[in-house]
Design an enzyme around this catalytic site. Structure first.
Site, PDB file in Angstrom:
ATOM      1  N   TRP A 252      -7.810  -6.682   4.944  1.00 20.34           N
ATOM      2  CA  TRP A 252      -6.428  -6.953   5.337  1.00 20.34           C
ATOM      3  C   TRP A 252      -6.383  -7.929   6.508  1.00 20.34           C
ATOM      4  CZ3 TRP A 252      -3.333  -5.509   1.718  1.00 20.34           C
ATOM      5  CH2 TRP A 252      -3.529  -4.311   1.029  1.00 20.34           C
TER       6      TRP A 252
ATOM      7  N   TYR B 286      -5.188   5.572 -10.371  1.00 22.23           N
ATOM      8  CA  TYR B 286      -6.460   4.928 -10.052  1.00 22.23           C
ATOM      9  C   TYR B 286      -7.584   5.511 -10.917  1.00 22.23           C
ATOM     10  CZ  TYR B 286      -3.868   3.298  -5.968  1.00 22.23           C
ATOM     11  OH  TYR B 286      -2.934   2.714  -5.144  1.00 22.23           O
TER      12      TYR B 286
ATOM     13  N   CYS C 218       0.823  -1.213   0.000  1.00 26.86           N
ATOM     14  CA  CYS C 218       0.000   0.000   0.000  1.00 26.86           C
ATOM     15  C   CYS C 218       0.859   1.266   0.000  1.00 26.86           C
ATOM     16  CB  CYS C 218      -0.912   0.011   1.225  1.00 26.86           C
ATOM     17  SG  CYS C 218      -1.890   1.522   1.387  1.00 26.86           S
TER      18      CYS C 218
END
Length: 328
Positions: free
Chosen positions: A101, A197, A68
């Site tokens: 996660w 993105y 990330c």
């Protein structure tokens, strides 16, 4: 008694997309223009405790992920400031299914709470929390709750509130430069950090072309800026460098092959590429980077990728990050 207190590690079961599906549906809500999800926990840590969260050694823990970019920033600042013994840190697994996660043996167990899933930290803070389960998470051992999952605030607080214990002299957010840093950070966020993105999520050909050229134009502006100075604000590393670098690190192996943004690789921007290597060859950047985790071609298709527009052909580029940068 928790698994963390007994010393017996707790791990989540393996990723199971058949059973749980991909992460996103029901959790990840964004607009058509890919505004970032809502990050509702926005407590701030301050040196004097006026925020309700006083900077103290041993009180706070960072949950982050190698994959990330938003979480990597916090790990970089923690190391640049020499806070390894002040704020603890652990990593979640690289992969996730619909449960979000998780902690698995590959990256290690949760050393603080013995959680199997980050969702448990969210539920401990807000029972039944229905929103996006993100990292980084700044956890408060004292209250047993999340202080913040709002990534822009966490690096600022790590960089400014813990100076009493900081083992390094880096001033990443100097007062005299804060207005300029904030302005550049906003530009980096819109057109570089979030740009890939948006390109990946484009639903029409016109949007795809407009959005990818916006990212390219931003890279060209940064290329010109870095032709005149070593870092974004001269001879010192600042919060802006920390925010830009994780996107550059992922560009050739992840973002560009996935979203098909630019015919030019990062390595084709001489100043940006030298700058990126200059940062990488410092422990705070190198030691928080695992290039093997940055290949977006691995695993299931990301939920934000729309394959509607006709896209340019882009292949991953393997670059030599150890090559001399010649920026001294």
């Amino acid at each position: 008694m928790t698994a963390a207190s007994t010393g017996v590690p707790t791990y989540a079961s393996p990723v199971d997309l058949d059973t749980y599906g991909p992460y996103g549906p029901g959790r990840l809500h964004t607009s058509a223009g890919w505004d970032r999800p809502i990050y509702p926990f926005q407590g701030r840590v301050t040196a004097d405790g006026s925020s309700g969260f006083r900077a103290e050694p041993g009180r706070y823990h960072l949950y982050v992920a190698w994959v990330c970019p938003w979480a990597q920033r916090t790990a970089i600042v923690r190391k640049l400031k020499g806070l390894e013994e002040v704020v603890s840190l652990s990593y979640v697994d690289d992969e996730r299914d619909g449960r979000g996660w998780a902690f698995r043996e590959r990256r290690g167990a949760d050393p603080v709470n013995g959680f199997a899933f980050i969702e448990q930290a969210y539920d401990a803070t807000e029972p039944g929390y229905p929103g996006h389960i993100s990292v980084p998470v700044l956890w408060d051992r004292q209250t047993g709750k999340i202080v913040s999952n709002n990534f822009p605030d966490i690096t600022i607080d790590l960089g400014t509130a813990f100076d009493e214990w900081a083992g390094a002299s880096a001033d990443l957010y100097p007062r005299a430069l804060r207005p300029q840093i904030d302005e550049l950070n906003a530009e980096i966020y819109q057109d570089v950090n979030n740009g890939p993105y948006k390109v990946a999520g484009a639903t029409t050909q016109d949007d795809y072309e407009e959005l990818r050229h916006r990212v390219i134009a931003a890279l060209e502006r940064l290329e010109e800026r870095l032709g005149e100075r070593r870092f974004l604000f001269g001879d010192r590393i600042t919060e802006s460098d920390v925010r830009l670098w994780p996107t550059l690190a992922r560009f050739d192996l992840g973002y560009n092959p996935l979203a098909k943004i630019s015919e030019r690789a990062l390595t084709d921007f001489p100043h940006l590429w030298g700058y990126a290597r200059d940062l990488y060859q410092r422990p705070a950047f190198r030691d928080t980077t695992d290039f093997a985790a940055l290949r977006f071609s691995q695993g299931p298709k990301p939920s934000f990728l729309n394959e509607g527009p006709e896209r340019i052909v882009v292949e991953p580029v393997e670059a030599d990050w150890e090559a001399p940068h010649h920026r001294g």
